[in-house]
Design an enzyme around this catalytic site. Structure first.
Site, PDB file in Angstrom:
ATOM      1  N   GLU A 172      -5.606  -8.146  -1.404  1.00 38.33           N
ATOM      2  CA  GLU A 172      -6.266  -8.117  -0.089  1.00 38.33           C
ATOM      3  C   GLU A 172      -7.733  -7.772  -0.276  1.00 38.33           C
ATOM      4  OE1 GLU A 172      -4.632  -5.676   3.074  1.00 38.33           O
ATOM      5  OE2 GLU A 172      -2.598  -6.187   2.445  1.00 38.33           O
ATOM      6  N   GLU A 214       0.826  -1.214   0.000  1.00 43.10           N
ATOM      7  CA  GLU A 214       0.000   0.000   0.000  1.00 43.10           C
ATOM      8  C   GLU A 214       0.860   1.266   0.000  1.00 43.10           C
ATOM      9  OE1 GLU A 214      -4.024  -1.717   2.047  1.00 43.10           O
ATOM     10  OE2 GLU A 214      -2.680  -0.672   3.366  1.00 43.10           O
TER      11      GLU A 214
HETATM   12  C1  BG6 Z   1      -4.508  -3.317   4.809  1.00 41.15           C
HETATM   13  C2  BG6 Z   1      -3.152  -3.700   5.326  1.00 41.15           C
HETATM   14  O1  BG6 Z   1      -4.585  -1.954   4.703  1.00 41.15           O
HETATM   15  O2  BG6 Z   1      -5.608  -3.587   5.599  1.00 41.15           O
HETATM   16  C3  BG6 Z   1      -3.159  -4.850   6.312  1.00 41.15           C
HETATM   17  O3  BG6 Z   1      -2.287  -4.007   4.259  1.00 41.15           O
HETATM   18  C4  BG6 Z   1      -4.333  -4.711   7.245  1.00 41.15           C
HETATM   19  O4  BG6 Z   1      -1.924  -4.885   6.974  1.00 41.15           O
HETATM   20  C5  BG6 Z   1      -5.610  -4.733   6.426  1.00 41.15           C
HETATM   21  O5  BG6 Z   1      -4.380  -5.668   8.262  1.00 41.15           O
HETATM   22  C6  BG6 Z   1      -6.895  -4.716   7.232  1.00 41.15           C
HETATM   23  O6  BG6 Z   1      -6.881  -3.649   8.122  1.00 41.15           O
HETATM   24  P1  BG6 Z   1      -7.108  -3.867   9.663  1.00 41.15           P
HETATM   25  O7  BG6 Z   1      -6.826  -2.553  10.271  1.00 41.15           O
HETATM   26  O8  BG6 Z   1      -8.524  -4.273   9.808  1.00 41.15           O
HETATM   27  O9  BG6 Z   1      -6.165  -4.906  10.106  1.00 41.15           O
END
Ligand code: BG6
Length: 469
Positions: free
Chosen positions: A368, A175
Site C-alpha cells: 500500500e 497491518e
Molecule cells: C491503510 C489501510 O492503513 O491505510 C487501508 O490498510 C486504508 O484500509 C489506508 O484505507 C488509507 O487510509 P485511509 O484512512 O486514508 O483510508
C-alpha cells in the site's frame, strides 16, 4: 571482486493496486452476507463505532460487488499485473459460526480471481482486512478472546481449499501491528478503543493473531504452492533531534512497530518486548505449544503499507497532534503534508525498505502507498498532477532501494479506484487513478473516469518503472 549493482526494477516486477473488500464492494447484506465490524463504522474522523448512525459508507461503497468486471478490466488495461484485495469474511461465514460456508461467497471470489488471471493479473489476498464478523464480536468480544483463532482458521481452511487455484499470494492480517494501536484496534483486532484495560487486551489480541497467522501459514504451505506474507503498517521513525534521548525514544518507538514483524518473520517474541510488557504491567497469556507454533511457521515475505514518516521526541509521552484518522505525531518541518495532515516523505520509503531488508533479509513488497486528495472534475477530466508527483517520487525511492541491494518484488498502490476511506469514511479522500462519481453521502452516478494519473501509471508500468516523466 565486483558485483553488478541492480539498477532497474527486476524484469518480473509486480505492478498493480490494492483495495479492501469492505471499502469497495458494498452489497453489505447481499447473497447471504451479514454484518462485519466495518459495517457499523459511521462516517467521519475516527468513524465512530455506532449502531444508530444514519449512514454507513461501507454498505454501498462503490458497488464493486457488481462492477468488478469492468473495474478490473480498467486496471488490466492500465497494465497492472497484480491486484490485491481481501476476502470479506462475512461473505464466506456470515456470522462466523456456521458449520458450512456460504457457497455464493466462495463463487463470487472464485469468479473474481479467475477473471483477474484471465486479464493477466496475479492475485494477492489479504485474509483479514478490518472486517471481522460482527456476530463474533458481539458474542465473544474481540481478538483478545482465544476463540477467534479457531473461527479464523475455519475461514482460512475454507478459502484455501476453494480458492487456491486462483490465488498467488496470501497475507494473513492487514497491518497486524494496528491490533495494538489505539484507536485503530477496532479495525485490526475488533476491540472497542473505549474499553477498559485496553493495552492488555490489544497485546493479548496480537498474540492470538500471531498464533492464528502461523497456523494459517502452516495450512497454506501444506495445501497449496502459494507464498504467505506478513502485512505491517510502516511509518519510518525519525528522532526529533540528535540528542541521544530523542534517538533513544525513536529507537523505542521503532521497536514497538518491529515487534509484530519480528514475531512473524523470526518466529519468536523478541527479548526487548518483555521489558515493555513489564513497564506497562501486561501479562500475555500463552498456551502450551503457542511458542512452538509461532517458531515453526514464519512468513515467506514481508509486505507493508507506507504513507508517511513520524517524528519522535523524548519528552513527548504521547504523540502531540491528532490531525486525522491516525496519530500524526510531531510535525516534521522538512516535509510537506497532504490535506489530511500526513507527511509526504518518499525518502522515508527508501529508508523503510533498507531498514526492513537489513533486519530480515526477506523479499519485500510494498502493498500500500498512495495519496489521499480532493480531486476536481472538469469536463470529465481530472488533472491530478499532485498524485502523479507523489507516485513518481515514491517509485523513484523504491528504485533507489533496489540499487542498494533490497530484494523488492512488487508494488500495489493503494486504492487504484476511488473507494471509501477506512479512517474517515469519506469518498472525497480519493486515492484512485480511476475516479468514481460518488460523494461522502453516497450520492452520485457511480460513473468511472480515468484521471491523468491513469495514463501516467500505465506508461510507468509499461516501461517497468523506467519512464517516470
Ligand atoms: C491503510 C489501510 O492503513 O491505510 C487501508 O490498510 C486504508 O484500509 C489506508 O484505507 C488509507 O487510509 P485511509 O484512512 O486514508 O483510508
Amino acid at each position: 571482486m565486483k558485483k553488478t549493482v541492480q539498477s532497474k526494477f527486476p524484469d518480473n516486477f509486480l505492478w498493480g493496486g490494492a483495495v479492501a473488500a469492505n471499502q469497495c464492494e458494498g452489497a453489505y447484506l447481499e447473497d447471504g452476507k451479514l454484518m462485519s465490524t466495518a459495517d457499523i463504522k459511521a462516517r467521519g474522523f475516527f468513524g465512530g463505532i455506532r449502531r444508530d448512525a444514519d449512514y454507513y459508507p461501507t454498505h454501498k461503497a462503490i458497488d464493486f460487488y457488481h462492477t468488478y468486471k469492468s473495474d478490473l478490466k480498467m486496471m488490466a488495461d492500465a497494465n497492472f499485473n497484480i491486484f490485491r484485495t481481501s476476502i470479506n469474511w462475512t461473505r464466506i461465514y456470515p456470522t462466523g459460526e456456521e458449520a458450512t460456508p456460504n457457497q455464493k461467497g466462495i463463487d463470487y471470489y472464485h469468479d473474481m480471481f479467475t477473471y483477474c488471471h484471465s486479464l493477466g493479473m496475479k492475485v494477492m489476498v489479504t485474509i483479514s482486512h478490518y472486517e471481522t464478523p460482527l456476530n463474533l464480536v458481539d458474542k465473544y468480544g474481540g481478538w483478545d478472546n482465544r476463540c477467534f483463532i479457531d473461527y479464523y482458521l475455519k475461514f482460512v481452511r475454507t478459502i484455501v481449499d476453494n480458492l487456491s487455484d486462483c490465488v498467488d499470494y496470501w497475507l494473513t492480517f492487514n497491518e497486524i501491528g494496528n491490533a495494538a494501536v489505539k484507536p485503530i484496534c477496532w479495525d485490526a483486532a475488533a476491540i472497542d478503543p473505549e474499553s477498559d484495560n485496553l493495552l492488555q487486551r490489544m497485546y493479548q489480541a496480537a498474540h492470538h493473531q500471531f498464533v492464528a497467522s502461523a497456523l494459517a501459514v502452516k495450512y497454506i504451505h501444506e495445501n497449496s504452492s502459494a507464498k504467505v506474507g506478513a502485512m505491517i503498517a510502516y511509518k519510518t521513525v525519525y528522532p526529533y533531534t540528535c540528542d541521544p534521548k530523542d534517538v533513544e525514544a525513536a529507537e523505542k518507538e521503532k521497536r514497538k512497530e518491529y515487534f509484530f514483524s519480528d514475531v512473524q518473520v523470526r518466529g519468536k517474541y523478541p527479548s526487548y518486548i518483555w521489558k515493555f510488557f513489564e513497564e506497562h504491567n501486561l501479562d500475555i497469556k500463552m498456551e502450551y505449544g503457542d511458542e512452538e507454533v509461532i517458531a515453526s511457521y514464519p512468513v515467506d515475505f514481508i509486505t507493508f503499507s507506507y504513507y508517511r514518516s513520524r517524528v519522535v521526541k523524548a519528552d513527548e509521552a504521547e504523540p502531540a497532534e491528532i490531525t486525522t484518522n491516525t496519530l500524526e505525531g510531531i510535525s516534521n518541518p522538512y516535509l510537506p503534508k497532504t490535506g489530511w495532515g500526513w507527511s509526504v516523505d518518499p525518502k522515508g520509503l527508501e529508508l523503510a525498505l533498507l531498514e526492513l531488508y537489513d533486519r530480515y533479509q526477506k523479499p519485500l513488497f510494498v502493498s500500500e502507498n498512495g495519496l489521499g486528495a480532493i480531486d476536481e472534475v472538469e469536463n470529465d477530466q481530472i488533472h491530478d498532477t499532485y498524485r502523479i508527483d507523489y507516485m513518481r517520487e515514491h517509485i523513484k525511492a523504491m528504485k533507489d532501494a533496489i540499487k542498494n541491494g533490497v530484494d523488492l518484488f512488487g508494488y500495489t498502490m493503494w486504492g487504484p479506484i476511488d473507494i471509501v476511506s477506512n479512517g474517515t469514511g469519506q469518498m472525497s479522500k480519493r486515492y484512485g487513478i480511476i475516479y468514481v462519481d460518488l460523494d461522502d453521502d453516497g450520492n452520485g452516478t457511480g460513473r468511472r473516469l480515468k484521471k491523468d494519473s491513469y495514463a501516467w501509471y500505465s506508461k510507468t508500468i509499461a516501461s517497468n518503472g523506467e519512464d517516470l516523466d
